[in-house]
Design a protein around this motif. Structure first.
Motif, short mmCIF file in Angstrom:
data_model
loop_
_atom_site.label_atom_id
_atom_site.label_comp_id
_atom_site.label_asym_id
_atom_site.label_seq_id
_atom_site.Cartn_x
_atom_site.Cartn_y
_atom_site.Cartn_z
N CYS A 167 0.85 -1.06 0.08
CA CYS A 167 -0.02 -0.10 0.12
C CYS A 167 1.06 1.23 -0.06
O CYS A 167 2.03 1.10 0.37
N PRO A 168 0.33 2.39 -0.44
CA PRO A 168 1.18 3.69 -0.05
C PRO A 168 1.61 3.75 1.26
O PRO A 168 0.60 3.80 1.99
N ALA A 169 2.68 4.41 1.37
CA ALA A 169 2.89 4.76 2.89
C ALA A 169 2.15 5.99 3.47
O ALA A 169 1.95 7.02 2.38
N LYS A 170 1.90 6.25 4.51
CA LYS A 170 1.54 7.46 5.26
C LYS A 170 2.54 8.64 5.11
O LYS A 170 3.58 8.20 5.22
N LYS A 171 2.26 9.69 4.70
CA LYS A 171 3.17 10.67 4.60
C LYS A 171 4.03 10.87 5.92
O LYS A 171 3.64 10.75 6.98
N ASN A 172 5.45 10.88 5.85
CA ASN A 172 6.46 10.75 6.76
C ASN A 172 6.47 9.91 7.75
O ASN A 172 6.78 9.77 8.96
N GLU A 173 5.70 8.68 7.24
CA GLU A 173 5.58 7.33 8.39
C GLU A 173 5.99 6.27 7.42
O GLU A 173 5.69 6.13 6.18
N ARG A 174 6.86 5.43 8.00
CA ARG A 174 7.40 3.98 7.08
C ARG A 174 6.80 3.05 7.50
O ARG A 174 6.92 1.91 6.71
N ASP A 175 5.77 2.79 8.46
CA ASP A 175 5.03 1.60 8.84
C ASP A 175 3.55 1.61 9.00
O ASP A 175 3.12 1.06 9.86
N SER A 176 2.95 2.39 8.16
CA SER A 176 1.61 2.56 8.04
C SER A 176 1.21 2.74 6.62
O SER A 176 1.77 3.76 5.98
N CYS A 177 -0.14 2.55 6.28
CA CYS A 177 -0.59 2.91 4.90
C CYS A 177 -1.41 4.06 4.95
O CYS A 177 -1.85 4.56 6.13
N GLY A 178 -1.15 4.77 3.89
CA GLY A 178 -1.76 6.22 3.86
C GLY A 178 -2.71 6.10 2.60
O GLY A 178 -3.46 5.15 2.49
N GLU A 179 -2.98 7.47 2.02
CA GLU A 179 -4.26 7.69 1.10
C GLU A 179 -4.00 7.06 -0.03
O GLU A 179 -2.90 6.75 -0.69
N ALA A 180 -5.09 6.46 -0.77
CA ALA A 180 -5.34 5.96 -1.90
C ALA A 180 -4.63 6.94 -3.00
O ALA A 180 -4.89 7.79 -2.84
N GLY A 181 -3.65 6.12 -3.93
CA GLY A 181 -3.15 6.79 -4.89
C GLY A 181 -1.95 7.46 -4.45
O GLY A 181 -1.23 8.06 -5.47
N LYS A 182 -1.54 7.80 -3.33
CA LYS A 182 -0.47 8.78 -2.74
C LYS A 182 0.84 7.67 -2.77
O LYS A 182 1.48 7.59 -1.86
N TRP A 183 1.38 7.10 -3.73
CA TRP A 183 2.43 6.07 -3.75
C TRP A 183 3.78 6.95 -3.57
O TRP A 183 4.80 6.29 -3.28
N GLY A 184 3.84 8.15 -4.08
CA GLY A 184 5.26 9.10 -3.58
C GLY A 184 5.66 9.17 -2.28
O GLY A 184 6.86 9.53 -2.20
N ASN A 185 4.76 8.72 -1.43
CA ASN A 185 5.28 8.52 0.13
C ASN A 185 6.20 7.50 0.33
O ASN A 185 6.84 7.25 1.38
N GLY A 186 6.27 6.41 -0.49
CA GLY A 186 6.75 5.16 -0.40
C GLY A 186 5.85 4.07 -0.40
O GLY A 186 4.58 4.40 -0.53
#
Length: 163
Positions: free
Chosen positions: A54-73
């Protein structure tokens, strides 16, 4: 005279050098996607478990973020609950993506992609959008270098022509 000649040659070489930098930036992000997908697929096959990325949550390396925001990792995890919901105990890996120089457009069925899951044994892949997605990774400059690919029903990357 020599300095003028060096200046002229440098001016001629600059566009080619700039294009090489664009290509390298895009290829680095594509490699991160490939690594994440391959690792998830191989882990699902070897361990016979469901593995989700899944796309990472902004500034976090161990949780999923918003759909489509794959630029966070990209976060990879064992999906023990089977619902594509991240739980910290299931964390496998994080794949860094630097989107400062590129644009990432993952689309499936006209919707942003929230997750990609490989089922145990590698027999099937599930997509949050219900269909295999198309992904375009492009340099942010006008008419910049770009790579387009799809993720097929087996979860493998298939490169195609960018339109």
């Amino acid at each position: 005279m020599v300095l003028v000649l060096i200046g002229i040659l440098s001016a001629m070489a600059y566009p080619s050098f700039q294009r090489s930098i664009q290509r390298a930036n895009v290829q680095k992000v594509v490699a991160s996607f490939e690594n994440a997908l391959n690792m998830a697929r191989i882990t699902a096959i070897e361990r016979n478990i469901r593995v989700t990325i899944c796309p990472a949550k902004k500034n976090e390396r161990d949780s999923c973020g918003e759909a489509g925001k794959w630029g966070n990792g990209i976060v990879a995890f064992v999906d023990s609950s089977g619902d594509a919901t991240f739980e910290a105990k299931d964390f496998i890996s994080y794949f860094d993506i630097d989107d400062s120089a590129v644009t990432i457009r993952p689309i499936g069925n006209g919707k942003p992609i929230k997750y990609i899951s490989y089922l145990g044994g590698g027999s099937k892949v599930l997509f949050s959008t219900g269909v295999p997605p198309s992904i375009t990774i492009a340099d942010k400059s006008e008419n910049g270098y770009k790579i387009c690919f799809k993720i097929n029903k087996l979860g493998r990357i298939v490169y195609n022509e960018c339109k």
